[in-house]
Write a protein that holds these residues in place. Structure first.
Motif, short mmCIF file in Angstrom:
data_model
loop_
_atom_site.label_atom_id
_atom_site.label_comp_id
_atom_site.label_asym_id
_atom_site.label_seq_id
_atom_site.Cartn_x
_atom_site.Cartn_y
_atom_site.Cartn_z
N PHE A 418 0.86 -1.19 0.00
CA PHE A 418 0.00 0.00 0.00
C PHE A 418 0.89 1.24 0.00
CE2 PHE A 418 -2.75 3.27 1.91
CZ PHE A 418 -3.90 3.10 1.14
N ASN A 419 1.07 1.83 -1.17
CA ASN A 419 2.02 2.93 -1.34
C ASN A 419 1.38 4.06 -2.15
OD1 ASN A 419 4.23 4.59 -1.66
ND2 ASN A 419 5.16 3.33 -3.27
N PRO A 420 0.74 5.02 -1.48
CA PRO A 420 0.09 6.13 -2.19
C PRO A 420 1.04 6.95 -3.04
CG PRO A 420 -0.62 6.04 0.11
CD PRO A 420 0.53 5.10 -0.02
N CYS A 421 2.34 6.94 -2.71
CA CYS A 421 3.30 7.77 -3.45
C CYS A 421 3.37 7.39 -4.93
CB CYS A 421 4.68 7.67 -2.81
SG CYS A 421 4.79 8.47 -1.18
N ARG A 422 2.92 6.19 -5.29
CA ARG A 422 2.95 5.79 -6.70
C ARG A 422 2.00 6.68 -7.52
NH1 ARG A 422 2.90 0.45 -6.93
NH2 ARG A 422 2.50 -0.12 -4.75
N PHE A 423 1.06 7.35 -6.86
CA PHE A 423 0.12 8.24 -7.56
C PHE A 423 0.53 9.71 -7.42
CE2 PHE A 423 -2.51 4.45 -7.06
CZ PHE A 423 -3.03 4.33 -8.34
N LEU A 424 1.73 9.95 -6.89
CA LEU A 424 2.27 11.31 -6.81
C LEU A 424 3.45 11.40 -7.77
CD1 LEU A 424 2.20 11.72 -2.91
CD2 LEU A 424 0.59 12.70 -4.57
N GLU A 425 4.28 12.39 -7.59
CA GLU A 425 5.53 12.52 -8.33
C GLU A 425 5.33 12.42 -9.84
OE1 GLU A 425 7.91 9.44 -6.69
OE2 GLU A 425 7.95 10.31 -4.67
N GLY A 426 4.40 13.23 -10.34
CA GLY A 426 4.21 13.29 -11.78
C GLY A 426 3.25 12.27 -12.36
N SER A 427 2.62 11.47 -11.54
CA SER A 427 1.67 10.49 -12.05
C SER A 427 0.46 11.18 -12.67
CB SER A 427 1.19 9.56 -10.92
OG SER A 427 0.13 8.73 -11.36
N THR A 428 0.05 10.72 -13.83
CA THR A 428 -1.12 11.28 -14.51
C THR A 428 -2.31 10.33 -14.47
OG1 THR A 428 -0.35 10.40 -16.63
CG2 THR A 428 0.32 12.65 -16.07
N ILE A 429 -2.20 9.25 -13.72
CA ILE A 429 -3.28 8.27 -13.66
C ILE A 429 -4.42 8.83 -12.82
CG2 ILE A 429 -3.93 5.95 -12.95
CD1 ILE A 429 -1.07 5.09 -13.39
N ASP A 430 -5.62 8.87 -13.39
CA ASP A 430 -6.79 9.35 -12.68
C ASP A 430 -7.87 8.28 -12.64
OD1 ASP A 430 -8.49 11.08 -11.32
OD2 ASP A 430 -7.94 12.79 -12.55
N VAL A 431 -9.01 8.61 -12.03
CA VAL A 431 -10.06 7.62 -11.82
C VAL A 431 -11.09 7.60 -12.95
CG1 VAL A 431 -9.86 7.76 -9.32
CG2 VAL A 431 -11.47 9.26 -10.50
N ILE A 432 -10.89 8.39 -14.00
CA ILE A 432 -11.94 8.61 -14.99
C ILE A 432 -11.90 7.62 -16.16
CG2 ILE A 432 -12.25 11.03 -14.42
CD1 ILE A 432 -10.46 11.76 -16.76
N GLY A 433 -11.14 6.54 -16.03
CA GLY A 433 -11.19 5.48 -17.01
C GLY A 433 -10.38 5.70 -18.27
N GLN A 434 -9.40 6.61 -18.24
CA GLN A 434 -8.58 6.87 -19.41
C GLN A 434 -7.32 6.00 -19.44
OE1 GLN A 434 -9.68 9.06 -21.89
NE2 GLN A 434 -11.49 8.89 -20.60
N ASN A 435 -6.90 5.51 -18.29
CA ASN A 435 -5.73 4.64 -18.20
C ASN A 435 -6.20 3.25 -17.82
OD1 ASN A 435 -3.35 3.23 -17.08
ND2 ASN A 435 -2.33 5.20 -17.34
N TYR A 436 -5.94 2.27 -18.69
CA TYR A 436 -6.53 0.95 -18.52
C TYR A 436 -5.80 0.10 -17.47
CZ TYR A 436 -9.64 2.09 -22.29
OH TYR A 436 -10.63 2.69 -23.04
N ARG A 437 -4.78 0.68 -16.85
CA ARG A 437 -4.18 0.02 -15.68
C ARG A 437 -5.05 0.24 -14.45
NH1 ARG A 437 1.34 2.96 -15.05
NH2 ARG A 437 1.44 1.68 -13.17
N PHE A 438 -5.96 1.21 -14.52
CA PHE A 438 -6.66 1.66 -13.33
C PHE A 438 -8.09 2.05 -13.72
CE2 PHE A 438 -7.30 5.20 -10.11
CZ PHE A 438 -7.37 4.36 -9.00
N LEU A 439 -9.03 1.13 -13.49
CA LEU A 439 -10.42 1.35 -13.91
C LEU A 439 -11.39 1.11 -12.76
CD1 LEU A 439 -10.30 -0.59 -17.33
CD2 LEU A 439 -10.10 1.89 -17.00
N PRO A 440 -11.27 1.87 -11.65
CA PRO A 440 -12.15 1.60 -10.50
C PRO A 440 -13.62 1.87 -10.77
CG PRO A 440 -10.93 3.64 -10.18
CD PRO A 440 -10.35 2.98 -11.39
#
Length: 510
Positions: A418-440
């Motif tokens: 559990f490492n929230p920092c992976r979503f900091l430091e320039g990460s552009t991954i959001d929750v809106i379904g544009q990145n298929y690694r992350f589709l909550p």
């Protein structure tokens, strides 16, 4: 459910006839089959690949994918399906072939309980498009969400007061129950203007029914998959969902009738802004010039759609997030430090503070990565398609295993950490379904229309729980899952809260 247990209530002679008939038809269909299907594990006659599945279907699919590859074909009884477990394949199916997978499979329980007209399971078309626009623009649009902000704030304050009283008495609190009560009261007021006032209130009965329906929707039913079992009521499952539907129908019919009487007695404003969902839907029902004609059954099904989408999923997401924070005290301390620094000690976090709290936002994303509210994106093909050289026939169920993708070391470093920092430091991954690694919340046209509402409520509730309390548990948390539509924790989250700093004054004065 063990395959042998499935047939306990059927005579051996009947089973023998049905099995041999099904085996003959199966072998005949295999001879005629010309499709080039994806790789597949060994199957059995009649049951297909059902014997590979355990109670947690997404975990079973994950285990199969590690052995047979990221795209596999399964036959669940008589139902064909494909399972996808990489972002690239998810994009191929959900983006490139979005129209081909424009439907969702309805189980017998779902079809019966939702009157056969559920928006969430409707095939893409005029009705689906109209309701989605109504939901995202009118009911769950920014203006209406702002209008209902006092409701959310009041319910969160009620939760904080309950927790503060428990802290004073040094008593434990069942957060699983309290969070579901919170989300139910919020959505219940937005939908019908009611809230839980006691054990016999209509809102409390709605809460109990929604929880039961959510459990039913998440359960495996053999009759959905093996054709000759369609009319067999295994373990009373059909009786259970029929009785639950009758209870829901009687309750929602009473609520609608009372609202219709009230509407006839009062003069309502033409503008729908700020009124609850029931009023908006009744406006459409009574409008002879409406773009789409709906019936009371449509209203009942839509109300249930919104209840399910806005209660268990949000409550479960909050529960998993807090559990991860308790399990990772360094992350909790960093979240408290950010809130103390940005918000100070003289007021509580508000929804509008979210952009100022990037670490808290990253915590929410990290929790959704490990514990997506719905662990798989489910679709059904409405036409024949060819993907990566494989033939996918019309009527095939599609499962995109977002739970598995979120734990894949090829796409996430140390994925179980559990490492929230992976979503900091320039990460552009959001929750809106544009990145298929992350589709909550899914992706594309069928992405969850309540994403704005869910994120608003999720972020402010977690932030206030972090700001206001320290959290203690007697034993190490059980982070296992139990079956369900939203995959809750295996055991209720029971904690001992203690009040932080000047929080008591802020809670009582707000």
């Amino acid at each position: 459910m063990n395959i042998l247990q499935v047939f306990q209530s059927v005579s051996l002679a009947t089973i023998a006839i049905l099995v041999f008939s099904s085996l003959f038809l199966y072998l005949l269909s295999k001879r005629k089959q010309k499709h080039l299907l994806p790789p597949s594990p060994p199957s059995l006659p009649v049951v297909g690949h059902l014997h590979h599945l355990g109670p947690l279907i997404h975990q079973s699919f994950h285990n199969l994918s590690t052995r047979y590859g990221p795209l596999i074909y399964l036959r669940l009884g008589s139902i064909p399906c494909v399972v996808v477990s990489t972002p690239e394949l998810a994009s191929d199916f959900l983006k490139t072939n979005d129209l081909a997978f424009g439907s969702r499979t309805q189980s017998l329980a779902i079809k019966h309980i939702t009157y056969g007209v559920a928006f969430a399971f409707a095939r893409s078309g005029p009705y689906w498009s109209f309701i989605k626009k109504m939901a995202t623009v009118e009911f769950l649009g920014n203006q209406n969400l702002d209008h209902f902000l006092p409701i959310r704030s009041l319910e969160i304050q009620e939760l904080l007061r309950t927790l503060m009283e428990k802290a004073k008495l040094q008593e434990s609190v069942n957060l699983t129950q309290e969070l579901f009560k919170l989300t139910n009261n919020v959505i219940c007021q937005m939908l019908t203007g009611m809230r839980c006032l006691g054990a016999k209130s209509e809102a409390d009965e709605v809460k109990n029914l929604v929880r039961e329906i959510t459990k039913i929707f998440g359960e495996f039913n053999v009759s959905d998959f093996i054709w000759f079992c369609k009319n067999i009521d295994f373990k009373g499952f059909k009786t259970r969902y029929t009785e639950t539907h009758e209870r829901y129908d009687a309750l929602i019919e009473k609520i609608i009738s009372e609202r219709e009487i009230k509407r006839r007695r009062e003069t309502l404003k033409e503008e729908s802004l700020g009124r609850d969902c029931l009023d908006i839907l009744l406006d459409i029902l009574e409008d002879g010039k409406a773009e789409i004609k709906i019936t009371k059954d449509h209203i009942k099904a839509l109300i249930l759609d919104f209840f399910i989408a806005g209660t268990d999923t949000v409550a479960t997401a909050i529960e998993w997030t807090l559990a991860e924070l308790i399990k990772n005290p360094n992350v909790l301390k960093e979240a408290q430090r950010e809130i103390d620094q940005v918000i100070g000690d003289d007021r509580l976090v508000e929804e509008s503070d979210s952009p100022k709290l990037p670490y808290m936002h990253a915590i929410i994303k990290e929790s959704l990565r490990l514990h997506p509210p719905i662990p798989m994106v489910n679709r059904q093909s409405i036409e024949n398609v060819t993907i990566h050289g494989y033939d996918i026939p019309a009527g095939t169920m599609l499962f995109v295993n977002t739970w598995s993708i979120g734990r894949n070391p090829e796409y996430w470093e140390n994925p179980l950490e559990f490492n929230p920092c992976r979503f900091l430091e320039g990460s552009t991954i959001d929750v809106i379904g544009q990145n298929y690694r992350f589709l909550p919340f899914g992706t594309g046209r069928r992405m969850c229309p309540g994403i704005k509402f869910s994120m608003r409520e999720l972020q402010v509730v977690v932030a206030r729980l972090v700001q206001c309390f320290e959290w203690n548990v007697k034993e190490a948390l059980n982070m296992d899952e139990q079956p369900g539509l939203a995959v809750p924790m295996a055991e209720d989250l029971v904690c001992f809260p203690s009040v932080r700093g000047n929080i008591q004054k802020m809670i009582t004065s707000s």
